[in-house]
Scaffold this motif. Structure first.
Motif, short mmCIF file in Angstrom:
data_model
loop_
_atom_site.label_atom_id
_atom_site.label_comp_id
_atom_site.label_asym_id
_atom_site.label_seq_id
_atom_site.Cartn_x
_atom_site.Cartn_y
_atom_site.Cartn_z
N PHE A 14 0.70 -0.95 -0.57
CA PHE A 14 -0.14 0.14 -0.09
C PHE A 14 0.82 1.29 0.16
CE2 PHE A 14 -3.18 -2.82 2.36
CZ PHE A 14 -3.77 -3.18 1.48
N GLU A 66 -1.02 -3.20 7.57
CA GLU A 66 -1.64 -3.03 6.59
C GLU A 66 -3.12 -3.23 6.85
OE1 GLU A 66 1.27 -3.87 3.27
OE2 GLU A 66 -0.89 -5.65 3.74
N TYR A 67 -3.56 -4.41 8.20
CA TYR A 67 -4.92 -3.93 8.48
C TYR A 67 -5.37 -3.60 9.25
CZ TYR A 67 -8.80 -7.12 10.95
OH TYR A 67 -9.83 -7.03 11.04
N TYR A 70 -5.67 -0.44 7.25
CA TYR A 70 -7.24 0.03 6.70
C TYR A 70 -8.21 -0.29 7.20
CZ TYR A 70 -10.44 -2.36 3.20
OH TYR A 70 -10.98 -3.11 2.28
N THR A 76 -13.41 3.00 4.75
CA THR A 76 -13.22 1.71 4.61
C THR A 76 -15.07 0.77 6.21
OG1 THR A 76 -11.08 1.75 4.11
CG2 THR A 76 -11.92 -0.13 5.37
#
Length: 133
Positions: A14, A66-67, A70, A76
């Protein structure tokens, strides 16, 4: 910590994660490490000398950073209320977690499940010989 800030910037898929400040990445790494300790029930996981464990925890930390990044995004969170079963952004895909799953990311869930600390107590209250009357 299992991974450095620079490794996160180099390995992430990302651009939003790689563009974060060092302070923000450090914050996400700390959150990921905390998640790993809770998920594995092992407060001393980072003290292991096992090379394979260190590699797995490095991957788990990257995926968790990353999770977490996000899910910290407001858009999101709004789209999470949709009824889609799979969300894909670039090379990152998320499946809605089924009961018993942790994140919905199969690789990450498998790593965390493998390292869950399960104490083995054999015969702790065991008595040998005949019992007394």
């Amino acid at each position: 910590m299992f991974i450095t800030e620079q490794e996160i910037k180099d390995l992430t898929s990302f651009s939003g994660v790689s563009g974060l400040s060092s302070e923000k990445i450090k914050h996400y790494i700390e959150r990921a490490d905390s998640w790993i300790r809770r998920a594995t029930n092992s407060p001393a996981m980072e003290l292991t000398d096992n090379v394979m464990t260190q590699k797995d925890m490095r991957i788990a930390t990257l995926l968790l950073v990353e999770y977490l990044w996000y899910w910290d995004d407001a858009e999101t969170k709004e789209s999470a209320f949709s009824h889609e079963e799979t969300v894909k952004i670039g090379s990152f895909s998320y499946n809605k977690a089924e009961p018993g799953e942790r994140t919905g990311i199969q690789e990450l869930d498998s790593i965390l499940e493998h390292y869950v600390y399960k104490p083995y107590i054999n015969g702790f209250f065991r008595v040998s010989g005949p019992s007394r009357k």
